[in-house]
Design a protein around this motif. Structure first.
Motif, PDB file in Angstrom:
ATOM      1  N   TYR A   1      16.458 -85.388  80.616  1.00  0.00           N
ATOM      2  CA  TYR A   1      16.418 -84.234  79.918  1.00  0.00           C
ATOM      3  C   TYR A   1      17.333 -84.535  78.673  1.00  0.00           C
ATOM      4  CZ  TYR A   1      16.854 -79.288  78.725  1.00  0.00           C
ATOM      5  OH  TYR A   1      16.685 -78.042  78.069  1.00  0.00           O
TER       6      TYR A   1
ATOM      7  N   TRP B   1      12.231 -79.367  83.899  1.00  0.00           N
ATOM      8  CA  TRP B   1      12.295 -80.756  83.688  1.00  0.00           C
ATOM      9  C   TRP B   1      12.276 -81.634  84.720  1.00  0.00           C
ATOM     10  CZ3 TRP B   1      11.802 -82.612  78.430  1.00  0.00           C
ATOM     11  CH2 TRP B   1      11.609 -84.138  78.311  1.00  0.00           C
TER      12      TRP B   1
ATOM     13  N   ARG C   1       7.188 -81.047  81.034  1.00  0.00           N
ATOM     14  CA  ARG C   1       7.517 -81.661  79.659  1.00  0.00           C
ATOM     15  C   ARG C   1       6.879 -80.727  78.486  1.00  0.00           C
ATOM     16  NH1 ARG C   1      10.164 -83.872  82.951  1.00  0.00           N
ATOM     17  NH2 ARG C   1      10.543 -85.929  83.312  1.00  0.00           N
TER      18      ARG C   1
END
Length: 417
Positions: A201, A245, A250
């Motif tokens: 992330y 995430w 995404r």
């Protein structure tokens, strides 16, 4: 006549306080008593103490004495230390308990000391946790567990779909939306979806920057004629969270929404190759070339503050105008639009020369005249005639102080949802 015997020696009382009975004293035939031999003192002939036959227990030996109480704060300090809960409180309670135990003579010194030791260790671990970022990891783990407990479900809205957001707001956290027809009232209309690269992330700020930049670019592909987009419409987006995430999310969703949270949108804003004719698409593609160059203007508003930057921008503008004129000349427009478009091409070519001259200016004083002439030649109002002939929106949108080029441009705030 009988003579009573003289009083004998005093007899010791018996154990219960009564005198022993006296036996009659023998007398000789002549009336005199026999002499008495001394009586030895035996162990039981001593008088008992006045208080009775049993000795009382002394203080400290009585089996009925209560033991001293245990200090309550010492117990609390030990419990907090063992549980590693509120270690600072456990440490303070342990210190106070030691002082009270010494003053009151209470028990629990060992528990107080144990609570102090374990609470001190807890405080040290807590400090190390915050110093090394462990607290953040713990909180993230806690949130992940909460998300897993709730199902950890992510949602997606496709390009061209419209929806209503719970509460009617496109800001904050979104867990789901209600899809509705674009023909009626709705909170938002999705115009693009794209995915971020795989990996860890990147952080909230990075995700927001990517969404803001990419959504601004993609809006022209969905709403090619930006003049047809109302002034109260801005760009918003859905972005992955740190938790989603980890679940593989995404996707960034770009959408149009009303800048007034109390208002909504009505009808679709889509105008692309699926809804426009060939002439309209050709014209708008050429216009986008210029709009893209306009958006690269220097951050410094005044030429004097950044002459090199403005000259480079003038070069990009000159190149874009040349490309735009070429695209319009190469397309065969319907008879009704040929003359208006041809007149527009003349203005574009004249503007290209002025921007090229501005790019060659030696100083700000030489730059300004060419810049002003070139800007007037590409004023949006000059395109209205051609737009009407092509059946496109003919009312120029409002522009802010940051400018905006021919046929629109600009963009939304990209507020995160």
């Amino acid at each position: 006549m009988a003579i009573p015997p003289p009083p004998g020696p005093e007899q010791s009382p018996d154990p219960y306080g009564q005198p022993y009975p006296q036996a009659p004293q023998p007398q000789d035939p002549y009336g005199q008593p026999y002499p008495q031999a001394p009586q030895p003192q035996g162990p039981y002939q001593q008088p008992y103490p006045a208080q009775g036959p049993y000795q009382t227990w002394g203080q400290g030996y009585s089996p009925y004495n209560r033991p001293s109480s245990v200090n309550g704060l010492a117990i609390a300090a030990l419990v907090l230390g063992v549980l590693c809960f509120l270690p600072a409180v456990g440490l303070i309670l342990g210190v106070i308990a030691l002082a009270q135990i010494k003053k009151r003579g209470e028990r629990g010194k060992g528990m107080a000391v144990g609570g102090i030791v374990m609470s001190s260790i807890g405080v040290l671990l807590l400090v190390l946790t915050f110093a090394t970022g462990g607290a953040r990891d713990f909180w993230d783990g806690f949130q992940d567990a909460a998300d897993d407990a709730g199902g950890g479900v992510t949602f997606s809205v496709d390009k061209g779909e419209c929806f209503n957001a719970p509460g009617g707001s496109l800001e904050g956290m979104a867990y789901d939306v209600d899809r509705v027809s674009c023909a009626g009232e709705h909170d938002a209309e999705v115009f693009a979806n794209f995915s971020m690269p795989a990996g860890g992330y990147p952080g909230d700020s990075k995700v927001t920057d990517v969404a803001d930049t990419k959504c601004f670019t993609l809006q022209d592909q969905y709403a090619m004629d930006y003049w047809a987009v109302p002034d109260n419409v801005d760009v918003y987006y859905f972005t992955p969270t740190r938790q989603s995430w980890k679940l593989g999310d995404r996707e960034i969703t770009c959408m149009f929404g009303n800048t007034d949270e109390t208002a909504s949108l009505t009808g679709s804003l889509r105008n692309d190759a699926s809804t426009l004719d060939a002439d309209q698409v050709a014209y708008l593609k050429a216009a986008h070339v210029l709009n893209a160059a306009m958006d690269t203007a220097p951050d410094e508003e005044y030429v004097e503050d950044d002459l090199p930057g403005h000259k480079e921008w003038a070069t990009r503008m000159s190149d874009a105008l040349a490309e735009q004129a070429g695209l319009l000349r190469d397309h065969s427009f319907a008879p009704a639009a040929e003359k208006p478009v041809a007149a527009l091409v003349k203005d574009i070519e004249a503007a290209r020369k002025e921007w090229a001259a501005a790019a060659d200016a030696a100083d700000a004083d030489a730059f300004y005249p060419h810049y002003e002439k070139g800007s007037k030649l590409i004023d949006p109002a000059r395109t209205v005639t051609a737009r009407k002939a092509l059946g496109l929106a003919a009312t120029p949108p409002a522009y802010d102080e940051d400018g905006g080029g021919q046929d629109g441009g600009g963009g939304g705030t990209g507020a995160e949802v």
